[in-house]
Design a protein around this motif. Structure first.
Motif, PDB file in Angstrom:
ATOM      1  N   ASN A   1     -23.897  78.501   7.037  1.00 19.94           N
ATOM      2  CA  ASN A   1     -23.652  79.733   6.296  1.00 19.94           C
ATOM      3  C   ASN A   1     -22.162  80.088   6.255  1.00 19.94           C
ATOM      4  O   ASN A   1     -21.716  80.820   5.384  1.00 19.94           O
ATOM      5  CB  ASN A   1     -24.446  80.885   6.931  1.00 19.94           C
ATOM      6  N   ARG A   2     -21.394  79.578   7.200  1.00 23.81           N
ATOM      7  CA  ARG A   2     -19.969  79.914   7.249  1.00 23.81           C
ATOM      8  C   ARG A   2     -19.116  79.006   6.388  1.00 23.81           C
ATOM      9  O   ARG A   2     -17.989  79.358   6.065  1.00 23.81           O
ATOM     10  CB  ARG A   2     -19.467  79.801   8.690  1.00 23.81           C
ATOM     11  N   ILE A   3     -19.599  77.811   6.106  1.00 24.41           N
ATOM     12  CA  ILE A   3     -18.742  76.885   5.370  1.00 24.41           C
ATOM     13  C   ILE A   3     -18.865  77.137   3.883  1.00 24.41           C
ATOM     14  O   ILE A   3     -19.823  77.757   3.412  1.00 24.41           O
ATOM     15  CB  ILE A   3     -19.087  75.411   5.675  1.00 24.41           C
TER      16      ILE A   3
ATOM     17  N   LEU B   1     -21.134  70.112  12.437  1.00 27.19           N
ATOM     18  CA  LEU B   1     -22.086  69.835  11.362  1.00 27.19           C
ATOM     19  C   LEU B   1     -22.227  68.338  11.118  1.00 27.19           C
ATOM     20  O   LEU B   1     -23.322  67.837  10.863  1.00 27.19           O
ATOM     21  CB  LEU B   1     -21.641  70.548  10.084  1.00 27.19           C
TER      22      LEU B   1
ATOM     23  N   ARG C   1     -11.171  82.877  13.268  1.00 24.04           N
ATOM     24  CA  ARG C   1     -11.132  82.379  14.635  1.00 24.04           C
ATOM     25  C   ARG C   1     -11.804  81.023  14.775  1.00 24.04           C
ATOM     26  O   ARG C   1     -11.325  80.166  15.499  1.00 24.04           O
ATOM     27  CB  ARG C   1     -11.798  83.385  15.584  1.00 24.04           C
TER      28      ARG C   1
ATOM     29  N   GLY D   1     -12.658  96.139  13.006  1.00 28.82           N
ATOM     30  CA  GLY D   1     -12.154  95.270  14.063  1.00 28.82           C
ATOM     31  C   GLY D   1     -13.221  94.625  14.925  1.00 28.82           C
ATOM     32  O   GLY D   1     -12.943  94.228  16.049  1.00 28.82           O
TER      33      GLY D   1
ATOM     34  N   THR E   1     -13.055  87.687   1.009  1.00 29.18           N
ATOM     35  CA  THR E   1     -13.266  87.989   2.414  1.00 29.18           C
ATOM     36  C   THR E   1     -13.924  86.834   3.133  1.00 29.18           C
ATOM     37  O   THR E   1     -13.792  86.721   4.334  1.00 29.18           O
ATOM     38  CB  THR E   1     -14.151  89.232   2.584  1.00 29.18           C
ATOM     39  N   ARG E   2     -14.635  85.972   2.421  1.00 27.99           N
ATOM     40  CA  ARG E   2     -15.407  84.960   3.137  1.00 27.99           C
ATOM     41  C   ARG E   2     -14.536  83.979   3.907  1.00 27.99           C
ATOM     42  O   ARG E   2     -14.780  83.770   5.081  1.00 27.99           O
ATOM     43  CB  ARG E   2     -16.364  84.257   2.191  1.00 27.99           C
TER      44      ARG E   2
ATOM     45  N   GLU F   1     -15.491  94.156   9.869  1.00 32.10           N
ATOM     46  CA  GLU F   1     -14.190  93.547  10.076  1.00 32.10           C
ATOM     47  C   GLU F   1     -13.075  94.583   9.994  1.00 32.10           C
ATOM     48  O   GLU F   1     -12.122  94.548  10.777  1.00 32.10           O
ATOM     49  CB  GLU F   1     -13.956  92.456   9.033  1.00 32.10           C
ATOM     50  N   LEU F   2     -13.222  95.492   9.050  1.00 34.27           N
ATOM     51  CA  LEU F   2     -12.213  96.551   8.935  1.00 34.27           C
ATOM     52  C   LEU F   2     -12.190  97.388  10.212  1.00 34.27           C
ATOM     53  O   LEU F   2     -11.154  97.882  10.620  1.00 34.27           O
ATOM     54  CB  LEU F   2     -12.506  97.435   7.726  1.00 34.27           C
TER      55      LEU F   2
ATOM     56  N   ARG G   1     -15.442  91.905  16.535  1.00 35.12           N
ATOM     57  CA  ARG G   1     -15.314  90.472  16.797  1.00 35.12           C
ATOM     58  C   ARG G   1     -16.550  89.741  16.279  1.00 35.12           C
ATOM     59  O   ARG G   1     -17.602  90.356  16.110  1.00 35.12           O
ATOM     60  CB  ARG G   1     -15.170  90.226  18.306  1.00 35.12           C
ATOM     61  N   PRO G   2     -16.448  88.422  16.089  1.00 35.60           N
ATOM     62  CA  PRO G   2     -17.608  87.655  15.586  1.00 35.60           C
ATOM     63  C   PRO G   2     -18.866  87.887  16.406  1.00 35.60           C
ATOM     64  O   PRO G   2     -19.957  88.018  15.868  1.00 35.60           O
ATOM     65  CB  PRO G   2     -17.130  86.209  15.702  1.00 35.60           C
TER      66      PRO G   2
ATOM     67  N   ARG H   1     -23.231  91.354   2.409  1.00 30.07           N
ATOM     68  CA  ARG H   1     -21.861  91.005   2.794  1.00 30.07           C
ATOM     69  C   ARG H   1     -21.036  92.237   3.190  1.00 30.07           C
ATOM     70  O   ARG H   1     -20.153  92.155   4.029  1.00 30.07           O
ATOM     71  CB  ARG H   1     -21.153  90.322   1.626  1.00 30.07           C
TER      72      ARG H   1
ATOM     73  N   ALA I   1     -23.779  77.938  11.225  1.00 27.21           N
ATOM     74  CA  ALA I   1     -22.637  77.086  10.887  1.00 27.21           C
ATOM     75  C   ALA I   1     -22.591  76.810   9.382  1.00 27.21           C
ATOM     76  O   ALA I   1     -21.552  76.958   8.746  1.00 27.21           O
ATOM     77  CB  ALA I   1     -22.718  75.771  11.674  1.00 27.21           C
TER      78      ALA I   1
ATOM     79  N   LEU J   1      -6.056  88.768  10.286  1.00 24.97           N
ATOM     80  CA  LEU J   1      -7.110  89.714   9.928  1.00 24.97           C
ATOM     81  C   LEU J   1      -6.522  91.064   9.546  1.00 24.97           C
ATOM     82  O   LEU J   1      -6.920  91.689   8.584  1.00 24.97           O
ATOM     83  CB  LEU J   1      -8.065  89.886  11.117  1.00 24.97           C
TER      84      LEU J   1
ATOM     85  N   TYR K   1     -20.468  92.988   6.834  1.00 25.61           N
ATOM     86  CA  TYR K   1     -19.462  92.220   7.565  1.00 25.61           C
ATOM     87  C   TYR K   1     -18.064  92.724   7.235  1.00 25.61           C
ATOM     88  O   TYR K   1     -17.199  92.806   8.088  1.00 25.61           O
ATOM     89  CB  TYR K   1     -19.563  90.739   7.204  1.00 25.61           C
ATOM     90  N   GLU K   2     -17.858  93.057   5.960  1.00 25.87           N
ATOM     91  CA  GLU K   2     -16.540  93.548   5.565  1.00 25.87           C
ATOM     92  C   GLU K   2     -16.214  94.835   6.306  1.00 25.87           C
ATOM     93  O   GLU K   2     -15.123  94.990   6.859  1.00 25.87           O
ATOM     94  CB  GLU K   2     -16.499  93.773   4.061  1.00 25.87           C
TER      95      GLU K   2
ATOM     96  N   ARG L   1     -13.027  85.583   7.079  1.00 22.49           N
ATOM     97  CA  ARG L   1     -13.898  85.823   8.210  1.00 22.49           C
ATOM     98  C   ARG L   1     -13.846  84.671   9.207  1.00 22.49           C
ATOM     99  O   ARG L   1     -14.202  84.794  10.363  1.00 22.49           O
ATOM    100  CB  ARG L   1     -15.328  86.028   7.705  1.00 22.49           C
ATOM    101  N   ARG L   2     -13.403  83.543   8.720  1.00 23.18           N
ATOM    102  CA  ARG L   2     -13.393  82.372   9.579  1.00 23.18           C
ATOM    103  C   ARG L   2     -12.120  82.283  10.418  1.00 23.18           C
ATOM    104  O   ARG L   2     -11.776  81.220  10.908  1.00 23.18           O
ATOM    105  CB  ARG L   2     -13.514  81.132   8.697  1.00 23.18           C
TER     106      ARG L   2
ATOM    107  N   LEU M   1     -16.000  73.402  13.402  1.00 26.19           N
ATOM    108  CA  LEU M   1     -17.227  73.730  12.686  1.00 26.19           C
ATOM    109  C   LEU M   1     -17.749  72.520  11.919  1.00 26.19           C
ATOM    110  O   LEU M   1     -18.915  72.143  12.030  1.00 26.19           O
ATOM    111  CB  LEU M   1     -16.936  74.886  11.720  1.00 26.19           C
ATOM    112  N   TYR M   2     -16.854  71.895  11.165  1.00 25.47           N
ATOM    113  CA  TYR M   2     -17.280  70.727  10.404  1.00 25.47           C
ATOM    114  C   TYR M   2     -17.649  69.573  11.333  1.00 25.47           C
ATOM    115  O   TYR M   2     -18.577  68.811  11.057  1.00 25.47           O
ATOM    116  CB  TYR M   2     -16.202  70.301   9.400  1.00 25.47           C
TER     117      TYR M   2
END
Lengths: 311, 298
Positions: free
Chosen positions: A113-115, B39, B29, A214, B22-23, A211-212, A216-217, A204, A111, B3, A207-208, B26-27, B35-36
């Motif tokens: 890492n995503r923010i 946290l 979805r 397609g 890109t970062r 994503e290209l 999913r997470p 990184r 979590a 996307l 992930y790019e 990526r979010r 998310l927050y």
């Protein structure tokens, strides 16, 4: 002058074969290691051997003489309900620490890492409980989990969940999970920090590219994140497991193993056997059995990780 | 949808900027709010017990035991004075500062020497020593503390700061040596070689060239081992009967059991005891991340 020393420098790697500088180099190496060797030898290796010797002896903790009693101590602890209760309980701590503790640690690391905003804040706060001492955590939660005026019960009452109120540390059926929850609260920040560090090392571009394509997470996690985290995961698992299995101070301060032996753990059992019951020999036998189990566990883990990283 | 539509628009700009762009995408979805929210809940779980400790330490006993409120109606600052005096916290804190300082200094010296030898010097028996260090790391404290106690009795070092500090140093050496070793391995050799050409001996090179360069590694080790030594409890419990010599963790339990002080006083004492370590943590947390990472992952 300069040219000759340059020449010397250039020639040095070829001109310094191992044999030639051996005596001086060996002395120098051992000189640098001497303090570490002396301390580890005297305060770790000697006591380690002593612990094994002591487990075959009878000692009251005071007198200088220790009688040799063979396997009597081991026979004694084999039928000691406290010791075996402590071994069962610590397995529970291990399982909870391993699955719940590591699960929370990994989830929160993913979590954070995503923010993008507030990363440092969450990182700082999540590890904060980890810098407290076992004594502070034990004292604090003995108040929070107290029956009656305990904060947790009051909060449950306030939010309309009064039915869930418990005598958290006094009721045999909830005491062990309660102490395990305190352990998780105290320790998960460590795994979190390591997982987060591991996540930041995942390239990184992967992930790019995913994503290209397609992905999913979940697929990204399964095929990129998880494999990259494998080394961190095995280290974190081992360290969390060892911390959970060696839990002592938190339990001693929180419940002192009670009610009955329902939260007794091996390190506390060893401590009590020696310093409360004055049976150092059987305490040493306990420490050999328990310590041996921990060593085996570490070796097993090392073997598994070693094989995995070679494969 | 976003996307698929976004990349073609953004990509042509500049390849260097790509990671930044890109970062957030990526979010697409994960619900940002969710998310927050998650946290914040976790952060509250970590913080609330501590905030309650702070709040409870400022209440009167009747207020603390009443079920009405969680905040002090009128802060009872004298709780802190009572805790400080009754609990003799000054003595315990001073002892802890001394023990931790000596332990960290000792660990830094011993483990940087050993780490350097393992990283850079070539000598017979290096492999053996590395194996010993790894083996010693595996021996758990519960397997040893009794025998360490027995050893310190025979050395006359129970109830003695020297014995306690030596144990603290020894237990910190293996991990610190490995951290320092991996730090030295990753450093360029140029400066050491230059110093050697200038005629400096090995010890001089170590002291004047290597140690100053190793500051980041030393800082990481100092922070990790400092926290560990400050919070050590088991050996302190075993070794000290004399209140005047106890470190803070041992002193706190001695306070709890001997005098049975009131709850709010204990909460104040506990709060005082965590102030140094929390301040230290907030100042040094960057090094903690680095140190734990280096120590555990290598």
């Amino acid at each position: 002058m300069t040219s000759s020393s340059l020449e010397l420098a250039a020639r040095r790697p070829t001109r310094a074969p191992r044999r030639k500088r051996s005596l001086r180099a060996n002395l120098l190496g051992w000189f640098f290691l001497a303090p570490a060797i002396a301390l580890i030898g005297v305060f770790t290796i000697v006591p380690f051997g002593q612990a094994i010797l002591l487990s075959f002896q009878s000692w009251d903790g005071v007198s200088p003489d220790t009688a040799w009693v063979g396997f009597a101590n081991y026979e004694f602890i084999a039928s000691d309900p406290v010791f075996w209760a402590s071994m069962r309980n610590v397995l529970f701590f291990g399982v909870v620490g391993f699955f719940v503790g590591n699960g929370v640690a990994l989830g929160m690391a993913l979590a954070v890492n995503r923010i993008t905003r507030g990363k440092t804040f969450f990182r700082t706060v999540f590890y904060l409980p980890g810098v407290l001492s076992v004594v502070v955590v034990g004292l604090l939660f003995s108040f929070i989990l107290a029956p009656g005026s305990g904060v947790l019960n009051r909060v449950l009452e306030m939010i309309g969940l009064g039915a869930l109120q418990q005598n958290w540390l006094g009721d045999p059926s909830v005491a062990l999970p309660a102490v395990a929850a305190v352990f998780v609260w105290f320790h998960w920040g460590f795994g979190f920090l390591l997982f987060l560090a591991g996540l930041q090392d995942v390239p990184r571009e992967l992930y790019e590219a995913a994503e290209l394509d397609g992905a999913r997470p979940w697929a990204q996690f399964r095929y990129i994140t998880w494999p990259h985290l494998a080394p961190v995961t095995s280290i974190v698992s081992l360290l969390t497991l060892l911390a959970a299995l060696q839990i002592f101070g938190t339990v001693q301060v929180l419940t002192n193993g009670g009610p009955g032996y329902h939260t007794m753990v091996p390190t506390l059992a060893i401590f009590n056997e020696a310093f409360v019951n004055w049976r150092y020999g059987s305490a040493a036998a306990m420490s050999v059995v328990f310590g041996g189990a921990l060593v085996l566990l570490s070796l097993l883990q090392l073997a598994i990780t070693g094989r995995r990283s070679r494969a | 949808m976003t996307l698929i539509t976004q990349p073609p628009v953004k990509k042509p700009s500049s390849p260097a900027k790509r990671p930044v762009q890109t970062r957030p995408r990526r979010r697409f979805r994960a619900d940002r709010v969710g998310l927050y929210g998650l946290l914040v809940i976790a952060a509250l779980t970590a913080l609330l017990p501590l905030l309650w400790m702070l709040s409870g330490s400022l209440q009167s006993l009747t207020e603390l035991l009443s079920n009405d409120t969680f905040l002090p109606s009128e802060p009872q600052w004298q709780n802190y004075v009572t805790a400080w005096v009754q609990g003799d916290l000054g003595t315990y804190l001073r002892n802890s500062v001394i023990y931790t300082g000596c332990a960290v200094a000792g660990i830094l010296i011993v483990s940087s020497l050993a780490g350097y030898a393992l990283a850079r010097l070539d000598f017979a028996g290096k492999g053996v020593f590395t194996v010993i260090i790894l083996a010693v790391m595996i021996i758990p404290a519960p397997a040893m503390f009794l025998a360490q106690y027995k050893l310190l009795i025979s050395l006359g070092l129970t109830n003695n700061p020297v014995g306690y500090i030596l144990i603290l140093i020894t237990s910190g050496i293996p991990m610190s040596t490995l951290i320092m070793r991996s730090f030295f391995v990753s450093q360029p050799r140029d400066l050491e070689e230059a110093a050697a050409l200038d005629g400096a001996g090995p010890l001089r090179i170590f002291w004047s060239v290597i140690l100053p360069l190793a500051r980041p590694g030393l800082a990481a080790v100092a922070v990790i081992q400092g926290l560990g030594a400050w919070n050590e409890y088991l050996m302190a419990l075993v070794l000290f009967d004399d209140n005047a010599l106890m470190p803070i963790q041992r002193g706190l339990t001695a306070f709890t059991s001997a005098e049975t002080p009131q709850q709010q006083i204990l909460l104040a004492a506990t709060t005082i005891s965590i102030v140094p370590v929390v301040i230290f943590y907030l100042m040094a947390q960057r090094h903690i991340v680095k140190g734990i990472g280096a120590g555990a992952i290598k």
